[in-house]
Design an enzyme around this catalytic site. Structure first.
Site, short mmCIF file in Angstrom:
data_model
loop_
_atom_site.label_atom_id
_atom_site.label_comp_id
_atom_site.label_asym_id
_atom_site.label_seq_id
_atom_site.Cartn_x
_atom_site.Cartn_y
_atom_site.Cartn_z
N HIS A 17 0.85 -1.19 0.00
CA HIS A 17 0.00 0.00 0.00
C HIS A 17 0.90 1.25 0.00
CE1 HIS A 17 0.78 0.54 4.26
NE2 HIS A 17 0.11 -0.53 4.62
N HIS A 20 3.85 1.61 2.47
CA HIS A 20 5.10 0.92 2.07
C HIS A 20 5.80 1.70 0.95
CE1 HIS A 20 2.29 -2.56 3.23
NE2 HIS A 20 3.10 -2.38 4.27
N CYS A 127 2.65 -11.74 19.74
CA CYS A 127 1.67 -11.32 18.73
C CYS A 127 2.23 -11.61 17.34
CB CYS A 127 1.36 -9.82 18.85
SG CYS A 127 0.32 -9.26 17.48
N CYS A 130 2.51 -8.56 14.97
CA CYS A 130 3.74 -7.75 15.16
C CYS A 130 4.99 -8.59 14.97
CB CYS A 130 3.83 -7.18 16.58
SG CYS A 130 2.50 -6.12 17.07
N CYS A 145 -3.45 -6.93 21.71
CA CYS A 145 -2.33 -6.16 21.14
C CYS A 145 -2.91 -4.84 20.62
CB CYS A 145 -1.70 -6.96 19.99
SG CYS A 145 -0.79 -5.91 18.86
N HIS A 148 -2.95 -4.70 16.66
CA HIS A 148 -3.72 -5.67 15.87
C HIS A 148 -5.08 -6.03 16.47
CE1 HIS A 148 0.38 -6.03 14.31
NE2 HIS A 148 -0.26 -6.16 13.17
N LYS A 289 -6.21 5.77 10.27
CA LYS A 289 -5.18 4.78 10.02
C LYS A 289 -5.63 3.94 8.81
CE LYS A 289 -2.63 1.19 12.18
NZ LYS A 289 -2.65 0.02 12.98
N LYS A 292 -7.73 -2.48 6.38
CA LYS A 292 -8.70 -3.20 5.55
C LYS A 292 -10.10 -3.00 6.09
CE LYS A 292 -6.70 -6.86 2.96
NZ LYS A 292 -6.31 -8.26 2.93
N1 MSP Z 1 9.20 -7.06 7.95
C1 MSP Z 1 9.32 -5.97 8.85
C2 MSP Z 1 10.59 -5.18 8.58
C3 MSP Z 1 11.85 -5.97 8.66
S1 MSP Z 1 13.24 -5.01 8.25
C4 MSP Z 1 14.54 -5.94 8.67
C5 MSP Z 1 8.12 -5.03 8.73
N2 MSP Z 1 7.44 -5.12 7.59
S2 MSP Z 1 6.10 -4.30 7.25
O1 MSP Z 1 5.76 -4.72 5.93
O2 MSP Z 1 5.14 -4.49 8.28
O3 MSP Z 1 6.47 -2.78 7.29
C6 MSP Z 1 7.48 -2.26 6.49
C7 MSP Z 1 7.59 -0.77 6.59
O4 MSP Z 1 6.39 -0.13 6.14
C8 MSP Z 1 7.82 -0.29 8.02
O5 MSP Z 1 8.93 0.59 8.01
C9 MSP Z 1 6.57 0.46 8.36
O6 MSP Z 1 6.87 1.52 9.21
C10 MSP Z 1 6.14 0.95 6.99
N3 MSP Z 1 4.72 1.32 6.98
C11 MSP Z 1 3.63 0.51 7.09
N4 MSP Z 1 2.52 1.30 7.10
C12 MSP Z 1 2.83 2.61 7.00
C13 MSP Z 1 2.14 3.85 6.92
N5 MSP Z 1 0.82 3.92 6.99
N6 MSP Z 1 2.88 4.99 6.77
C14 MSP Z 1 4.24 4.96 6.64
N7 MSP Z 1 4.91 3.82 6.71
C15 MSP Z 1 4.24 2.63 6.96
O7 MSP Z 1 7.89 -4.28 9.63
#
Ligand code: MSP
Length: 473
Positions: A17, A20, A127, A130, A145, A148, A289, A292
């Protein structure tokens, strides 16, 4: 000098999304900036996916797909999404790849040999959302949590532990020595106070877990997913020269993993710690936030297909300063596209080039250069300190300045009465377009070649083009 940039590796139990994409586009923009400065061969940008997670196993089971097939499918989706969004990574790592498993084994063996891993009994809360152990004090009033909204699992089993408690002092010393170990300041202070509060040893393996990388000295245990995931930065780093200047970009939710556990693991294994880490904020969508259940998850592809990759990049990165939290809304994004990109940059380039064709038969007036250097220097300073939004502001200030010059001097009228005076105005305007193109190489990489074409060669400008076409509401 060489520079190594990384994003977190993403869990692939779902599709990407814009949260990411935000982190990945920011890292890509900084990597492009340094490539322009140092040359392509001196910058390496790594991204990838985190596969050894219970979340992926659960997601595959839900679909009734074999795990390998599911991972292959999802890793391809993530990789292709970034490619389609114009992200220019040098490598894409998957944590199920043999090269990663090898590095994980090497590093874990070193930590084990240093005496920092020991067997014990774990009893506590976990969790899966997380992929993290929780304390009772972390839970909300319903015992769930907080992220979640589900109760954590109670776990009691034989685990191996990492002696994190031993690293309190070395970590504080490390932070003292390296102010860039975590930026911005606010995040750094949070981590420092967390470390000062004392560190507990952490469980780093799961007995009889069905999926994951086995411990090198005890195959009945799988390595805790974070302990394996962090190591991707080493598995994917091309050489020590790059490692010396490594910079991890991450979200503010995962700073404890990156700035406490990861440097402690590296110190234990005798490997130098990252040179820089930068934690960005989170964005909400229309104040909520992204989730889904609220049905407000936005795909980066949706935006890129409608508005183009450069709009996606700048629309997200200009919403708020890198490092802060902020909000995203479609209305604001569309408005940004219409006023700043189509009405601002696009219109400016088109008008100037059309006028030069009309009044100077496309011939370039002579150029003056001094002022441009100053603008570009400021732009560089901001990107060196990762102030991406402020750098974007300089770009748009330059656009506005040029549009003002155009409107106040009206060279289309001036040319009819005083052509040499109009030519001077065109020279100034062209100068501005050139500086804009040079910033666009970093900020608007897909528009940049079109700008270059319009700017033509030494003697003549090229054909006018519509840089940001109108989009339907
Ligand atoms: N797999 C772990 C990271 C391992 S690194 C050795 C993880 N993955 S994640 O897919 O959940 O998140 C990846 C990144 O996306 C994180 O840095 C997280 O902060 C970022 N984001 C997820 N949702 C976000 C927003 N709504 N806004 C900005 N960044 C967001 O954590």
């Amino acid at each position: 000098m060489k520079k190594f940039f990384t994003t977190p590796i993403f869990y692939i139990n779902d599709v990407p999304h814009i949260g990411h994409a935000y982190c990945t586009l920011a890292a890509d923009t900084i990597a492009r900036f340094w490539r322009k400065k140092l040359g392509r061969e001196n910058v390496f940008f790594l991204t990838g996916v985190d596969e050894n997670s219970q979340k992926t196993v659960d997601a595959a089971e839900k679909l009734g797909e074999p795990i390998e097939k599911y991972l292959q499918k999802m890793a391809t989706i993530w990789r292709e999404t970034w490619e389609k969004c114009g992200i220019d990574f040098d490598d894409f790592i998957r944590t199920t790849e043999p090269r990663h498993v090898r590095t994980v084994h090497e590093i874990l063996q070193k930590i084990y040999d240093a005496g920092d891993i020991f067997p014990g009994e774990y009893s506590g809360l976990y969790c899966t959302g997380c992929e993290s152990f929780l304390k009772k004090s972390d839970l909300d009033e319903h015992g769930n949590c907080p992220a979640h909204k589900v109760p954590p699992q109670k776990i009691q089993e034989k685990n191996y532990f990492f002696r994190l408690s031993k690293f309190q002092k070395p970590l504080l010393e490390l932070f003292e020595k390296n102010p860039k170990l975590l930026e911005p300041e606010k995040r750094r202070n949070e981590i420092l106070s967390f470390i000062r509060g004392g560190l507990d040893d952490i469980s780093i393996s799961r007995e009889n877990a069905e999926f994951g990388i086995p411990l090198p000295w005890d195959e009945s245990h799988k390595i805790y997913v974070w302990f394996d995931a962090l190591i991707n930065y080493r598995s994917g780093c091309p050489s020590e020269d790059f490692w010396k200047n490594s910079c991890h970009f991450l979200g503010k939710d995962i700073t404890r993993f990156h700035c406490v556990i990861w440097p402690a693991m590296l110190i234990s294994a005798g490997i130098s710690t990252p040179a820089e880490e930068f934690a960005h904020g989170f964005f909400t969508v229309d104040g909520e936030k992204m989730s889904k259940s609220l049905d407000n998850v936005i795909s980066p592809l949706e935006l890129s297909q409608k508005f183009g990759n450069d709009a996606l990049r700048l629309g997200l990165l200009s919403a708020f300063e890198f490092g802060n939290d902020g909000d995203f809304s479609f209305a604001q994004f569309e408005n940004f596209y219409r006023t700043k990109l189509a009405g601002g940059v696009g219109n400016l380039f088109n008008r100037v080039i059309v006028l030069i064709h009309k009044f100077l038969a496309g011939k370039k007036p002579e150029n003056l250069n001094a002022e441009n250097d100053e603008i570009f220097k400021n732009f560089e300073k901001l990107l060196e300190t990762k102030k991406i939004r402020s750098a974007i502001e300089i770009f748009f200030e330059t656009v506005d300045g040029a549009n003002e010059l155009l409107n106040s001097t009206e060279p289309w009228k001036l040319a009819k009465v005083d052509l040499p005076a109009a030519e001077k105005v065109f020279a100034k305007l062209l100068q501005k377009l050139e500086i804009l193109a040079s910033m666009a190489e970093v900020l608007l990489p897909e528009t940049f070649p079109k700008m270059q074409k319009m700017l033509g060669d030494e003697k003549k400008v090229g054909a006018p083009e519509i840089l940001f076409p109108p989009v339907e509401k």
